[in-house]
Design an enzyme around this catalytic site. Structure first.
Site, PDB file in Angstrom:
ATOM      1  N   ASP A 168      -3.100 -18.144   0.574  1.00 15.19           N
ATOM      2  CA  ASP A 168      -4.081 -18.837  -0.279  1.00 15.19           C
ATOM      3  C   ASP A 168      -4.807 -19.921   0.507  1.00 15.19           C
ATOM      4  OD1 ASP A 168      -1.633 -20.161  -0.129  1.00 15.19           O
ATOM      5  OD2 ASP A 168      -1.625 -20.821  -2.220  1.00 15.19           O
ATOM      6  N   LYS A 226       3.005 -15.385   2.753  1.00 15.60           N
ATOM      7  CA  LYS A 226       3.233 -16.133   1.510  1.00 15.60           C
ATOM      8  C   LYS A 226       4.723 -16.448   1.465  1.00 15.60           C
ATOM      9  CE  LYS A 226       1.814 -17.820  -2.455  1.00 15.60           C
ATOM     10  NZ  LYS A 226       0.925 -18.992  -2.559  1.00 15.60           N
ATOM     11  N   TYR A 264       0.820  -1.216   0.000  1.00 16.81           N
ATOM     12  CA  TYR A 264       0.000   0.000   0.000  1.00 16.81           C
ATOM     13  C   TYR A 264       0.855   1.268   0.000  1.00 16.81           C
ATOM     14  CZ  TYR A 264      -4.669  -1.922   0.927  1.00 16.81           C
ATOM     15  OH  TYR A 264      -5.864  -2.554   0.825  1.00 16.81           O
ATOM     16  N   ASP A 323      -6.564  -6.948   4.046  1.00 11.70           N
ATOM     17  CA  ASP A 323      -7.644  -6.277   3.308  1.00 11.70           C
ATOM     18  C   ASP A 323      -8.539  -7.328   2.666  1.00 11.70           C
ATOM     19  OD1 ASP A 323      -9.040  -4.162   1.974  1.00 11.70           O
ATOM     20  OD2 ASP A 323      -7.949  -4.689   0.146  1.00 11.70           O
TER      21      ASP A 323
HETATM   22  C1  IPM Z   1     -10.521  -1.137   3.645  1.00  9.28           C
HETATM   23  C2  IPM Z   1     -10.714  -0.553   2.275  1.00  9.28           C
HETATM   24  C3  IPM Z   1      -9.551   0.387   1.996  1.00  9.28           C
HETATM   25  C4  IPM Z   1      -8.288  -0.447   2.013  1.00  9.28           C
HETATM   26  C5  IPM Z   1      -9.649   1.186   0.694  1.00  9.28           C
HETATM   27  C6  IPM Z   1     -10.962   1.905   0.579  1.00  9.28           C
HETATM   28  C7  IPM Z   1      -8.511   2.140   0.550  1.00  9.28           C
HETATM   29  O1  IPM Z   1     -10.845  -1.541   1.342  1.00  9.28           O
HETATM   30  O2  IPM Z   1     -10.495  -0.375   4.631  1.00  9.28           O
HETATM   31  O3  IPM Z   1     -10.420  -2.353   3.745  1.00  9.28           O
HETATM   32  O4  IPM Z   1      -7.923  -1.040   0.982  1.00  9.28           O
HETATM   33  O5  IPM Z   1      -7.649  -0.528   3.056  1.00  9.28           O
HETATM   34 MG    MG Z   2     -10.922  -3.507   2.137  1.00 10.88          MG
END
Ligand code: IPM
Ligand code: MG
Length: 360
Positions: free
Chosen positions: A224, A192, A142, A248
């Site tokens: 996975d 992973k 990220y 996520d």
């Molecule tokens: C979450 C969302 C966010 C992320 C997005 C909206 C940036 O999916 O809080 O899980 O990917 O963290």
């Molecule tokens: Mg999310």
């Protein structure tokens, strides 16, 4: 009387509708226990872009930084879909997580007995599921650099960097082990490591941190396999520790065990006392203003705030019990409607939960 200052970032779409209900419930808790919850609203996401040309304006960040805790609704609306990536509403979420150093994201996936039949999985598999996902939130692919889209070898080339410092892994691992100590002392770390170097480091550091928590039973699982096991046998999990991107994905998957995204709260913690609380669902702009969305995820996020930010365990339990009573008494928003049960609107659900808080 104790006063807590809460930055109220309703955001876009149905964000205001759900945070309104959470505020209502917090005020009821305040009334019952003589606690003063003071709310300071600020703009975030698309609505902030409209006003300031920035999804995360400095004034919002300032209010958040000065608060005792942040309550967030949701950000995003299709009408901002054509904006450049760096001013899109979602950027505000990443920005506030980074700015407030909210590296530890707790996402419980609880299946309520009243609602097991809502799960797309067979009841016998999901009933009793109670997983806490501890997701690292300020690192990984990220935020890693280099990143971008460039021209290379005569074509476009897109790239991001999945990377972690040992210290980042260590601090999130400590959070996960501490959470596990307060629960059933079982921790499954997801990676992973069969393919990724960053995951090999992850596994090594987690194993090292584990030495400080001899009572916790640690297991490791490839991501996975974890995705498959969450569906196959969710009850095997207690606490799951993940990096940012794996968390996520797995947290959305796990949320479905409960039957609705509208039920699940989250807490994002830092190593200072500042933390942020938000439902895991999005802003559902298509449902805005219709009084149909489920406020429970946000109300339960407010409950997490009481527990994790203010150490108000009893008050936290009051809200959770009030939500469960509302479900038991057959109140259902549309997303969790079941045969023969009356469907209530967002505000009615909030009112019922508020009344339950005051009455129990
Ligand atoms: C979450 C969302 C966010 C992320 C997005 C909206 C940036 O999916 O809080 O899980 O990917 O963290
Ligand atoms: Mg999310």
């Amino acid at each position: 009387m104790t006063t807590y200052n809460i930055a109220l970032l309703a955001g876009d779409g149905t964000g205001k509708e759900v945070t309104d209900e959470a505020v209502k419930v917090l005020k009821a808790v305040g009334k019952k226990y003589s606690i003063d919850f003071n709310f300071e609203p600020a703009l975030i996401g698309g609505c902030a872009y409209d006003e300031y040309k920035k999804p995360l304006p400095d004034v919002t960040l300032d209010i958040a930084k000065k608060s005792d805790a942040v309550l967030l609704g949701a950000v995003g609306d299709w009408k901002y879909d054509t904006l450049p990536p760096d001013v899109r509403p979602e950027r505000a979420l990443l920005g506030i997580r980074k700015e407030l150093n909210l590296f530890a994201n707790l996402r419980p996936a609880t299946v309520y007995p009243e609602l097991t039949s809502l799960s797309p999985l067979k009841e016998e598999f999901v009933s009793g599921t109670d997983i806490m996902i501890v997701r690292e939130l300020t690192g990984d692919v990220y935020f890693g650099t280099p990143k971008g889209i460039e021209n290379k070898n005569g074509e476009k080339f897109g790239f991001n960097n999945m990377c972690y410092f040992e210290s980042e892994i260590r601090r999130i691992a400590h959070v996960a082990f501490k959470v596990a100590m307060q629960r059933n002392k079982k921790l499954c770390s997801v990676d992973k490591a069969n393919v990724l170097d960053v995951s090999r480091l992850w596994r090594e550091v987690v194993a090292d941190v584990a030495k400080e928590y001899p009572e916790v039973e640690l297991s490791n699982m490839y991501v996975d396999n974890a995705a498959m096991q969450i569906i196959r046998n969710p009850k095997q999990f207690d606490v799951m520790l993940t990096g940012n991107i794996f968390g996520d994905i797995l947290s959305d998957e796990a949320s479905m065990l409960s039957g609705s995204l509208g039920l699940l709260p989250s807490a994002s913690l830092s190593d200072t006392k500042l933390a942020m609380y938000e439902p895991i669902h999005g802003s559902a702009p298509d449902l805005k203003g219709q009084n149909v969305v489920n406020p429970i995820a946000t109300i339960l996020s407010a409950a997490m705030m009481l527990k994790y930010s203010f150490n108000l365990d009893k008050e936290h339990d009051d809200i959770v019990n009030a939500v469960r009573k509302a479900l038991k008494d057959g109140y259902r928003t549309k997303d969790i409607s079941q045969n023969g049960m009356e469907i209530v609107g967002t505000d009615k659900m909030g009112n019922v939960i508020k009344d339950n808080v005051l009455q129990n």
